[in-house]
Design a protein around this motif. Structure first.
Motif: not given
Length: 869
Positions: A317-323
């Motif tokens: 489980p993960y949640a990232f904001e990627a460029p």
């Protein structure tokens, strides 16, 4: 190029919106399956055994559950592209790696989906909700679903309104024809696989889509599906022989370009990627990218037109904001919703004045204990109930028989995961044997974890109407209910040693020691009193000391392969999946025995032994073997066996007498020094046949204090030179000790005397030869090739006593008190005996053959010895 495009309408439902301000942080969790309960590790995903475990069937459910009304119907593609006004919002819900956990999480997932749909609604700027999947919906499923070819799972996904799904590697478990035929026919949603090609082409295989168009309240969303390139090595090659798995990011970019080249009124408003690949580290986006090359390339090189990414496969489980590459002012969400329905991924997308979609909120919503009043939830509950009833019926099939109870370890009447068990070792045997039925190269040995064993196999447990000691499919599934992937990890020898050292858990773990089950190919000696990091004294594979620099192939399950239960050394290796689950290999193991008319029986000998418990190693028992000055051909002489114990050593204890061909031995009358606690009668003992090369005598116990028994050895008439008499001492497999075993290691003692016509056959005083002789005793009780050839046998078993041909190699000497003996079972490590010799119980003999200090410990293969007298 095949361009199958499915148009699906999703309108969403109900009233208001729930998002968290900002972005949810990354959430870490174990990867690749779970063989343990939550109590074993704070990081372990929760896992429950299926309510009614059962067996596989090829039956399909005729009717299909209709998707939720919120999912809508198909429409044509005439809606205007890029027509969403600024501020328009769409909710994306996502699941991944569900793996048929309908009994465990089906209604909970349905409850979360229905509740979030209702909260978000379709009023104002909110256009509605799309429900997507990243694949592995089926395969590696628990029994309620797997027993019915996962049809109940597809029915559940239909009922909750999944609108499109990427393919996962497990969708190919039964081959491409099954996926594009039976599975696709049962699913009310399309499967997309933009990087799955006909071999030698870039034509997406017939029956799968490159992408699907999902319409949510007039917002057109292109959903591109891709799967890890590793799929080719994760499933049986027969079912994918005509396929190629291309680079996922290259496929995404190809499709994204095609979408941008569509006529303006056909272009989607939003583009989403469903990628069945993911990160294996979640501390940060940078760590995640560093953990997996496919993931890094997707995140950093996927076309800027991709607005959001949902990943899978790694169960993290993960949640990232990627460029967004090339657009430094924009970011896009990269999210993975764990596995097994434990989370539903949620992203709220909002369009700005430049028609760019941004995440205005991200979350991973836990499903545990969730309940919501909805017709859809009720429908899902009904599907699951019907599936469980069917599974119970299928689970009644008998798949084999056991000779007696095969159990987990217990302490004070409760399960003890810190001790060795017959059940754990048997499962490890099955995991190793199961590799032979797959496309993978053979494994060297098998390993399983104690926490993955959820119940015992008991003769008196009756699942339905089977006979005593018959085992049903459901009972087998009750032992291994988690449906972990089965496969092989290739590890360096030093990492294998590390795995066994990691049985001693970190200081903050809930259990200080977790005992691994190991297959019959492995012997481990450890010292529980040693310092942390120095417990393991010896690891032998097929009788050979492990080479730290050599590669070893370890059959195991995905939970351990990923480093579960703090066995982090496993994660240093490469894991090849067989395409089977641990349960399927377990069932196959029993089926094979049943087909051969054999019971499955427990091996009652330890495969891992604690040298700290050994009474000879720790000095609580000393012994010696003295021989005569000489022995004449055709005549007899006495070898005297003496013990001195600080206190009685509980038995039974096996003592093996090993003589060259032509020599015989018999136990003499009980001496006065012999303690009555040996439980024997006086008089001449039965003869020990030299033709068998080795015989085993079982003592009830070793008395406290000093005791001795003469053994009369008779030389053949043509004897000459020297004769070496050897005895091996070790706990009998019927003893109640296991991890409290006072003699877990096999100790060998010998005495050598001259043989000739001019020899003085009188008993020697000054000429005595004891077990502390210069060479310390034989180094190996097995045959010269490692002990794989049994005397008189044809099954590859070893010579338990060493045999006339194989026990003459000497070890470096040991000291008189037994300390300092070499790797044959002393504090420096040693081998364990193989499964019980066929014992020759001489209860009438007062034969306390528990002999001299200064001993080397025998290396005896733990296989059945066929004794012919």
């Amino acid at each position: 190029m095949s361009k199958l495009v499915t148009k699906v309408l999703a309108t969403g439902a109900a009233v208001s919106m729930l998002t968290l301000p900002g972005l949810a942080p990354a959430i870490g969790a174990p990867s690749l399956g779970n063989g343990n309960s939550a109590e074993d590790s704070a990081a372990a995903p929760s896992e429950a055994a299926p309510a009614d475990p059962d067996e596989s069937s090829n039956d399909s459910t005729d009717g299909k559950s209709a998707p939720s009304d919120d999912a809508g119907d198909e429409q044509d593609s005439s809606s205007d592209a890029q027509s969403a006004p600024e501020g328009t919002r769409v909710q994306l819900l996502n699941i991944t790696d569900f793996h048929g956990r309908i009994s465990e999480a089906g209604t909970q997932v349905a409850s979360v989906v229905e509740e979030e749909r209702a909260k978000f609604g379709t009023g104002g700027d909110n256009m509605g909700t799309a429900l997507l999947s990243t694949g592995d919906n089926i395969g590696a499923s628990t029994y309620t679903s797997s027993s019915q070819n996962d049809t109940p799972t597809l029915d559940v996904l239909n009922a909750i309104g999944v609108q499109t799904s990427a393919v996962g590697n497990h969708e190919f478990d039964k081959g491409i024809d099954d996926l594009t035929g039976r599975v696709s026919d049962a699913a009310d949603f399309p499967y997309s696989a933009a990087n799955v090609y006909d071999k030698g082409t870039e034509n997406v295989v017939d029956g799968l889509d490159e992408y699907s168009i999902v319409d949510v309240g007039g917002v057109s969303i292109a959903v591109i599906g891709v799967v890890t390139k590793d799929t080719a090595s994760l499933v049986s090659p027969d079912g994918i022989a005509d396929l190629e798995f291309g680079d996922p990011t290259d496929a995404v970019n190809r499709v994204a370009e095609d979408l941008e080249n569509l006529p303006e009124d056909e272009q989607p408003d939003m583009t989403v990627v469903e990628a069945h690949l993911g990160a294996s580290s979640t501390e940060s986006l940078e760590d995640a990218k560093a953990s997996n090359a496919e993931f890094k390339k997707l995140v950093t090189e996927a076309d800027a037109s991709v607005d959001a990414m949902f990943t899978g496969h790694t169960h993290m489980p993960y949640a990232f904001e990627a460029p967004v590459p090339g657009e430094p002012d924009r970011t896009r969400p990269v999210i993975e919703a764990g596995s097994y329905g434990e989370y539903v991924g949620q992203v709220t997308m909002r369009v700005d004045g430049n028609s760019n979609w941004q995440a205005s909120g991200m979350d991973l919503i836990e499903t545990k204990d969730k309940s919501y009043d909805s017709e859809v939830v009720d429908e899902v509950a009904g599907i699951i109930s019907d599936a469980e009833e069917k599974a119970k019926e299928l689970g009644s099939e008998v798949t084999g028989t056991i000779s007696e109870d095969i159990t987990r370890a217990t302490k004070d009447g409760k399960e003890d995961r810190g001790a060795e068990s017959t059940l754990g070792n048997l499962v490890a045997d099955a995991l190793k044997a199961g590799v032979e039925e797959t496309q993978l190269e053979e494994a060297d040995f098998g390993v399983t974890n104690a926490g993955g064993l959820r119940t015992d196999l008991l003769c008196d447990d009756i699942y339905n109407t089977e006979d005593k000691c018959e085992v049903t499919v459901a009972e087998l599934n009750g032992v291994l209910p988690f449906a972990n992937d089965h496969g092989v990890v290739t590890l360096k020898g030093e990492d294998v040693i590390g795995v066994f050292e990691e049985q001693w858990q970190p200081d903050d773990a809930s259990r200080p020691f977790l005992h691994l089950g190991v297959s019959d190919d492995v012997d481990v000696v450890y010292d529980s009193d040693a310092d942390k990091g120095e417990h393991v004294k010896s690891v032998k594979v097929d009788g050979e000391e492990i080479d730290p620099n050599k590669d070893y192939r370890v059959a195991t399950l995905s939970f351990l392969a990923a480093g579960g239960d703090n066995y982090t050394s496993f994660a240093k290796g490469d894991f090849e999946q067989s395409g089977l689950t641990d349960f399927e290999t377990w069932e196959n193991y029993f089926n094979k025995h049943q087909a051969e008319g054999e019971d499955v029986a427990p091996d009652k000998n330890e495969r891992q032994a604690d040298a700290a418990k050994d009474v000879i190693d720790n000095g609580e028992l000393t012994a010696e073997l003295t021989g005569p000055k000489a022995i004449k051909p055709g005549e007899s002489a006495e070898f005297v066996l003496k013990t001195d114990a600080k206190s009685e050593v509980s038995g039974p204890v096996d003592v093996t007498v090993d003589l060259p061909d032509g020599y015989t031995a018999e136990a003499a009358a009980q001496s006065k020094a012999q303690s009555a606690t040996a439980g024997v009668t006086k008089g001449k003992a039965p003869e020990v046949s030299a033709e068998a090369a080795a015989k085993t005598i079982t003592l009830d116990s070793i008395p406290a204090g000093e005791s001795e028994t003469p053994v009369t050895v008779t030389a053949p008439k043509d004897a000459s030179g020297e004769v070496t008499v050897k005895v091996t001492v070790q706990a009998n497999v019927e003893g109640p000790w296991w991890d409290d075993n006072p003699l877990p290691l096999a100790h060998e003692f010998e005495a050598t005397v001259a043989v000739g016509d001019d020899a003085d056959a009188s008993a020697g005083d000054d000429g005595s030869v004891d077990g502390g002789n210069a060479d310390g005793g034989a180094a190996d009780g097995g045959s010269a090739d490692g002990g794989d050839n049994a005397a008189g046998g044809s099954d590859g078993s070893s010579n338990a006593g060493g045999g006339a041909d194989g026990a003459n190699a000497s070890a470096d000497g040991g000291s008189a008190d037994g300390s300092g003996a070499d790797a044959n079972g002393s504090k420096d490590g040693g081998d364990l005996p193989r499964t019980g010799f066929e014992t020759f119980n001489i209860v009438a003999a007062a034969l306390a053959l528990i002999v001299a200090g200064g001993t080397a410990v025998t290396i005896v293969r733990r296989r059945k010895l066929s004794i012919q007298s």
